[in-house]
Design a protein around this motif. Structure first.
Motif, PDB file in Angstrom:
ATOM      1  N   SER A 189       0.831  -1.201   0.000  1.00  0.00           N
ATOM      2  CA  SER A 189       0.000   0.000   0.000  1.00  0.00           C
ATOM      3  C   SER A 189       0.867   1.254   0.000  1.00  0.00           C
ATOM      4  N   ALA A 190       0.283   2.355  -0.462  1.00  0.00           N
ATOM      5  CA  ALA A 190       1.014   3.626  -0.467  1.00  0.00           C
ATOM      6  C   ALA A 190       1.395   4.032   0.951  1.00  0.00           C
ATOM      7  N   LEU A 191       0.521   3.750   1.927  1.00  0.00           N
ATOM      8  CA  LEU A 191       0.805   4.085   3.314  1.00  0.00           C
ATOM      9  C   LEU A 191       2.017   3.309   3.822  1.00  0.00           C
ATOM     10  N   ALA A 192       2.042   2.001   3.578  1.00  0.00           N
ATOM     11  CA  ALA A 192       3.164   1.174   4.039  1.00  0.00           C
ATOM     12  C   ALA A 192       4.461   1.577   3.355  1.00  0.00           C
ATOM     13  N   ARG A 193       4.390   1.871   2.057  1.00  0.00           N
ATOM     14  CA  ARG A 193       5.603   2.276   1.340  1.00  0.00           C
ATOM     15  C   ARG A 193       6.149   3.580   1.899  1.00  0.00           C
ATOM     16  N   ALA A 194       5.249   4.505   2.239  1.00  0.00           N
ATOM     17  CA  ALA A 194       5.691   5.791   2.785  1.00  0.00           C
ATOM     18  C   ALA A 194       6.323   5.610   4.160  1.00  0.00           C
ATOM     19  N   ILE A 195       5.745   4.744   4.984  1.00  0.00           N
ATOM     20  CA  ILE A 195       6.300   4.505   6.321  1.00  0.00           C
ATOM     21  C   ILE A 195       7.677   3.865   6.215  1.00  0.00           C
ATOM     22  N   ARG A 196       7.824   2.885   5.314  1.00  0.00           N
ATOM     23  CA  ARG A 196       9.135   2.256   5.137  1.00  0.00           C
ATOM     24  C   ARG A 196      10.161   3.255   4.617  1.00  0.00           C
ATOM     25  N   SER A 197       9.733   4.111   3.702  1.00  0.00           N
ATOM     26  CA  SER A 197      10.638   5.110   3.152  1.00  0.00           C
ATOM     27  C   SER A 197      11.087   6.088   4.234  1.00  0.00           C
ATOM     28  N   PHE A 198      10.162   6.483   5.101  1.00  0.00           N
ATOM     29  CA  PHE A 198      10.512   7.379   6.202  1.00  0.00           C
ATOM     30  C   PHE A 198      11.460   6.679   7.176  1.00  0.00           C
ATOM     31  N   ALA A 199      11.202   5.407   7.469  1.00  0.00           N
ATOM     32  CA  ALA A 199      12.101   4.650   8.345  1.00  0.00           C
ATOM     33  C   ALA A 199      13.501   4.586   7.756  1.00  0.00           C
ATOM     34  N   GLN A 200      13.587   4.379   6.435  1.00  0.00           N
ATOM     35  CA  GLN A 200      14.895   4.323   5.787  1.00  0.00           C
ATOM     36  C   GLN A 200      15.595   5.677   5.853  1.00  0.00           C
ATOM     37  N   ALA A 201      14.818   6.767   5.774  1.00  0.00           N
ATOM     38  CA  ALA A 201      15.407   8.103   5.902  1.00  0.00           C
ATOM     39  C   ALA A 201      16.015   8.295   7.288  1.00  0.00           C
ATOM     40  N   LEU A 202      15.355   7.757   8.316  1.00  0.00           N
ATOM     41  CA  LEU A 202      15.906   7.828   9.664  1.00  0.00           C
ATOM     42  C   LEU A 202      17.198   7.017   9.770  1.00  0.00           C
ATOM     43  N   VAL A 203      17.219   5.858   9.106  1.00  0.00           N
ATOM     44  CA  VAL A 203      18.416   5.021   9.103  1.00  0.00           C
ATOM     45  C   VAL A 203      19.592   5.792   8.498  1.00  0.00           C
ATOM     46  N   VAL A 204      19.356   6.418   7.363  1.00  0.00           N
ATOM     47  CA  VAL A 204      20.408   7.183   6.693  1.00  0.00           C
ATOM     48  C   VAL A 204      20.835   8.372   7.550  1.00  0.00           C
ATOM     49  N   ASP A 205      19.860   9.049   8.156  1.00  0.00           N
ATOM     50  CA  ASP A 205      20.150  10.203   8.999  1.00  0.00           C
ATOM     51  C   ASP A 205      21.036   9.817  10.179  1.00  0.00           C
ATOM     52  N   ALA A 206      20.863   8.601  10.674  1.00  0.00           N
ATOM     53  CA  ALA A 206      21.656   8.133  11.813  1.00  0.00           C
ATOM     54  C   ALA A 206      23.020   7.615  11.397  1.00  0.00           C
ATOM     55  N   GLY A 207      23.325   7.711  10.095  1.00  0.00           N
ATOM     56  CA  GLY A 207      24.624   7.260   9.624  1.00  0.00           C
ATOM     57  C   GLY A 207      24.728   5.763   9.498  1.00  0.00           C
ATOM     58  N   ARG A 208      23.577   5.113   9.274  1.00  0.00           N
ATOM     59  CA  ARG A 208      23.569   3.656   9.154  1.00  0.00           C
ATOM     60  C   ARG A 208      23.034   3.254   7.788  1.00  0.00           C
ATOM     61  N   ALA A 209      23.557   3.875   6.758  1.00  0.00           N
ATOM     62  CA  ALA A 209      23.044   3.662   5.412  1.00  0.00           C
ATOM     63  C   ALA A 209      23.175   2.219   4.948  1.00  0.00           C
ATOM     64  N   ASP A 210      24.030   1.439   5.620  1.00  0.00           N
ATOM     65  CA  ASP A 210      24.193   0.045   5.229  1.00  0.00           C
ATOM     66  C   ASP A 210      23.054  -0.825   5.747  1.00  0.00           C
ATOM     67  N   GLU A 211      22.236  -0.282   6.672  1.00  0.00           N
ATOM     68  CA  GLU A 211      21.070  -1.028   7.153  1.00  0.00           C
ATOM     69  C   GLU A 211      19.940  -0.856   6.159  1.00  0.00           C
ATOM     70  N   SER A 212      19.024  -1.802   6.164  1.00  0.00           N
ATOM     71  CA  SER A 212      17.847  -1.688   5.308  1.00  0.00           C
ATOM     72  C   SER A 212      16.609  -1.975   6.116  1.00  0.00           C
ATOM     73  N   VAL A 213      15.484  -1.425   5.666  1.00  0.00           N
ATOM     74  CA  VAL A 213      14.198  -1.636   6.326  1.00  0.00           C
ATOM     75  C   VAL A 213      13.489  -2.778   5.627  1.00  0.00           C
ATOM     76  N   PRO A 214      13.148  -3.878   6.327  1.00  0.00           N
ATOM     77  CA  PRO A 214      12.486  -5.010   5.691  1.00  0.00           C
ATOM     78  C   PRO A 214      11.177  -4.589   5.036  1.00  0.00           C
ATOM     79  N   GLN A 215      10.901  -5.222   3.905  1.00  0.00           N
ATOM     80  CA  GLN A 215       9.705  -4.853   3.154  1.00  0.00           C
ATOM     81  C   GLN A 215       8.421  -5.139   3.945  1.00  0.00           C
ATOM     82  N   GLY A 216       8.426  -6.174   4.741  1.00  0.00           N
ATOM     83  CA  GLY A 216       7.228  -6.504   5.513  1.00  0.00           C
ATOM     84  C   GLY A 216       7.402  -6.292   6.984  1.00  0.00           C
ATOM     85  N   GLY A 217       8.488  -5.620   7.385  1.00  0.00           N
ATOM     86  CA  GLY A 217       8.776  -5.464   8.799  1.00  0.00           C
ATOM     87  C   GLY A 217       8.173  -4.202   9.365  1.00  0.00           C
TER      88      GLY A 217
END
Length: 218
Positions: A189-217
Motif C-alpha cells: 500500500s502507499a501508506l506502508a511504502r511511505a512509512i518504510r521510506s521514512f524509516a529508511q530516511a531515519l536510518v540514513v540520517d543516523a549514519g547507518r546507510a548500510d542497514e535496510s528496512v524489511p519490506q514486511g517489517g
C-alpha cells in the motif's frame, strides 16, 4: 517505549498482551541489567520489543528524570534503536525523554488545531534550547482533500516538512482495530511504502546507510 502515560496505545495498536510494564522496572532503577529489562519487554511478531505503559486505570507514579536516564541507557546498550512515543503535554517528564533523543519527530495532521498545538510544542522545545535542525516535522494524512497544504504548514510553523505520510483512513482503522501494522498487513500500500521510506530516511540520517528496512517489517 510507550511514554504516553495519560493515553497509552502501543499495546492496543500492536495487540500486545504484556504481563509487565514500565512500573515493574522503576523499583529496580538505577540498578537495571539486560536480563531484568528483557523480561519486562513485550515482543511483537515483527521482532519489535515494547516497554509498555500501565493501563490508564492502574495507579502509577511516573518515572523521575534519573529513572528515565537509567532505562534509556540500558535499552541503548541492548538495542540498536530506541523509539519513544510521547503524548501531551510537554511537561518535565516528557522533556526528560526528549533531552536524551538524537532525533525528535514531531507528527502533525494538516488541520488548524493540530498546527496550533504543534506551534506551541516547537516554542517549548526552542525555549529548552533544542536546535530546530534536531526536529523533523512529519505531516500525516497529507496530502488529503480539504487539508492544509505542505507549503502553508511550513509557513505557519517556520519549519520544513521533511516527510509526508499519505491519507488512508480505512487502512489505518483496519490496522489499529486488529493490532496489525499496515506495513505487515498491506506492505504494498502507499501508506506502508511511505512509512518504510521514512524509516529508511531515519536510518540514513543516523549514519547507518548500510542497514535496510524489511519490506514486511515494522
Amino acid at each position: 517505549i510507550d511514554a504516553d502515560f495519560g493515553s497509552p496505545a502501543v499495546d492496543v495498536a500492536l495487540n500486545l498482551q504484556g504481563r509487565y510494564q514500565i512500573g515493574d522496572l522503576l523499583a529496580h532503577a538505577p540498578d537495571l541489567d539486560h536480563d531484568l529489562v528483557n523480561q519486562v519487554l513485550a515482543e511483537h511478531a515483527s521482532g519489535v520489543q515494547a516497554l509498555l505503559a500501565p493501563e490508564p486505570s492502574e495507579p502509577f507514579q511516573p518515572p523521575s528524570a534519573d529513572d528515565v536516564q537509567a532505562i534509556i541507557a540500558q535499552l541503548k546498550r541492548d538495542h540498536a534503536w530506541v523509539l519513544v512515543d510521547l503524548g501531551l503535554p510537554l511537561d518535565d517528564l516528557a522533556f526528560s525523554f526528549l533531552d536524551l533523543a538524537d532525533r525528535i519527530v514531531l507528527n502533525v495532521v494538516p488541520e488548524l488545531v493540530a498546527l496550533r498545538n504543534a506551534h506551541s510544542m516547537l516554542e517549548s522545545m526552542e525555549s529548552r534550547g533544542y536546535a530546530r535542525e534536531r526536529i523533523w516535522l512529519v505531516a500525516s494524512r497529507s496530502p488529503a482533500e480539504g487539508a492544509i497544504s505542505k507549503v502553508d504548514i511550513e509557513a505557519r510553523l517556520h519549519v520544513p516538512v521533511v516527510y509526508q505520510i499519505p491519507d488512508d483512513g480505512p487502512l489505518v482503522m483496519y490496522s489499529l482495530n486488529r493490532g496489525v501494522p499496515a506495513v505487515m498487513s498491506h506492505p504494498r500500500s502507499a501508506l506502508a511504502r511511505a512509512i518504510r521510506s521514512f524509516a529508511q530516511a531515519l536510518v540514513v540520517d543516523a549514519g547507518r546507510a548500510d542497514e535496510s528496512v524489511p519490506q514486511g517489517g515494522a
